[in-house]
Each structure stands twice: as structure tokens, then as C-alpha cells.
Write a protein that holds these residues in place. Sequence first.
Motif, PDB file in Angstrom:
ATOM      1  N   GLU A  58      -3.789   0.909  -3.833  1.00 42.08           N
ATOM      2  CA  GLU A  58      -2.862   0.836  -4.963  1.00 42.08           C
ATOM      3  C   GLU A  58      -1.436   1.135  -4.509  1.00 42.08           C
ATOM      4  OE1 GLU A  58      -1.031   0.434  -8.617  1.00 42.08           O
ATOM      5  OE2 GLU A  58      -2.899  -0.378  -7.838  1.00 42.08           O
ATOM      6  N   ALA A  59      -1.255   2.135  -3.652  1.00 40.62           N
ATOM      7  CA  ALA A  59       0.076   2.450  -3.128  1.00 40.62           C
ATOM      8  C   ALA A  59       0.609   1.275  -2.311  1.00 40.62           C
ATOM      9  CB  ALA A  59       0.042   3.724  -2.289  1.00 40.62           C
ATOM     10  N   SER A  60      -0.248   0.656  -1.523  1.00 38.79           N
ATOM     11  CA  SER A  60       0.167  -0.510  -0.731  1.00 38.79           C
ATOM     12  C   SER A  60       0.627  -1.647  -1.630  1.00 38.79           C
ATOM     13  CB  SER A  60      -0.976  -0.985   0.162  1.00 38.79           C
ATOM     14  OG  SER A  60      -1.222  -0.039   1.172  1.00 38.79           O
ATOM     15  N   ARG A  61      -0.080  -1.870  -2.730  1.00 38.37           N
ATOM     16  CA  ARG A  61       0.317  -2.923  -3.675  1.00 38.37           C
ATOM     17  C   ARG A  61       1.683  -2.609  -4.279  1.00 38.37           C
ATOM     18  NH1 ARG A  61       1.091  -3.523  -8.556  1.00 38.37           N
ATOM     19  NH2 ARG A  61       0.165  -1.572  -9.201  1.00 38.37           N
ATOM     20  N   GLN A  62       1.889  -1.336  -4.667  1.00 36.29           N
ATOM     21  CA  GLN A  62       3.182  -0.950  -5.239  1.00 36.29           C
ATOM     22  C   GLN A  62       4.312  -1.122  -4.229  1.00 36.29           C
ATOM     23  OE1 GLN A  62       3.217   2.794  -7.474  1.00 36.29           O
ATOM     24  NE2 GLN A  62       1.008   2.593  -7.722  1.00 36.29           N
TER      25      GLN A  62
END
Length: 169
Positions: free
Chosen positions: A38-42
Motif C-alpha cells: 500500500e505504501a508503494s502504491r501511494q
Amino acid sequence: MTKDSGDLLAVYLNDHLAGAAAGVELLRRAARGGRDQEASRQLHDLADEVTEDRAALMEIMRELDIRPRRSRIVLGLLGERAGRLKTNGHLLSRSDLSDVLELEVMRLGVEGKACCWRTLRELADTDPRLNPRRLDHLLRRAETQIACLEGLRAQAAVATFRAAEPQTS
């Protein structure tokens, strides 16, 4: 605007353009290297937004008849690469500390970008070449980006620095 102030504005905006190039590179690298999906997507989404912000800055520079200085952009990219050589507790690999430090650097970069938009917004009151509504939009987006990066930074800091749970016998 006097010639001197115009020259200073050109240097100022070229420095921000170089920072944007470095920022996009850092965001994309952090998105690829992240352990949290999720952090990578953000971070990937933020990289796309910062790319758009960089294009907006280049358009503003054209409207102000300020030429981008390729040498400054190259120096910004070299600075981003040199930043990879920081001590993070691991000699050749990323550590959890890398995530925290990089998120702090990214947040500082976006804070600087917000300052640039505020400066241009102030100038828009007397310079008809600058669009106040566009600058207001860019500033709001920078503030949203700061909030996102702060959330990711806080999450990474807690994950990195939380004390190990005591073992029960």
C-alpha cells in the motif's frame, strides 16, 4: 521586476526544477523498493503527481520566459544518487532506516515545493503572467502530498523504532 530579481527568480525556479527531478527519482525508487504494498502504491501515485507538478513548473517558467537549465537538473539527479550513499546500518542493502530517512527527505522536498508555489502565488498578485487559481491548486496538492508523506513517515518510524516485545518464559 528588475533584471536582477528576474535573474534571481530564474535561479530559484531552476533549483526547484532540479529538486523536482530528484524528487521524482527518489519517489519512484522508494515505490519499487518498498516492503509495504500500500505504501508503494501511494509513493507511485505521488511520483506521478510530482511529475505533473514538474511539468506545471516548466510551463510557468515558459510563461515567465525563464529557460530550464539542464545542468541544474543533472546536478539534482546526481544529488539524489549521492543521497543513496547515506549510512543506514547496512553496507550494500536497504534497511528499515532507509525508508524513514527517505520519507523525511521526500517530505522536506514537498515542503520546499509548497514554499515555491506560495512565492509564485504572492507574485501572481502583481504579475499577470502567473495564474493564481493554478497556483492555489498546486499548493493544495502539495499540502495533500505532505500529509500523505507524513503518514507514511510516521508508520515507517514506528515500524522501525518500536521496542521489541518482551519475551515471556
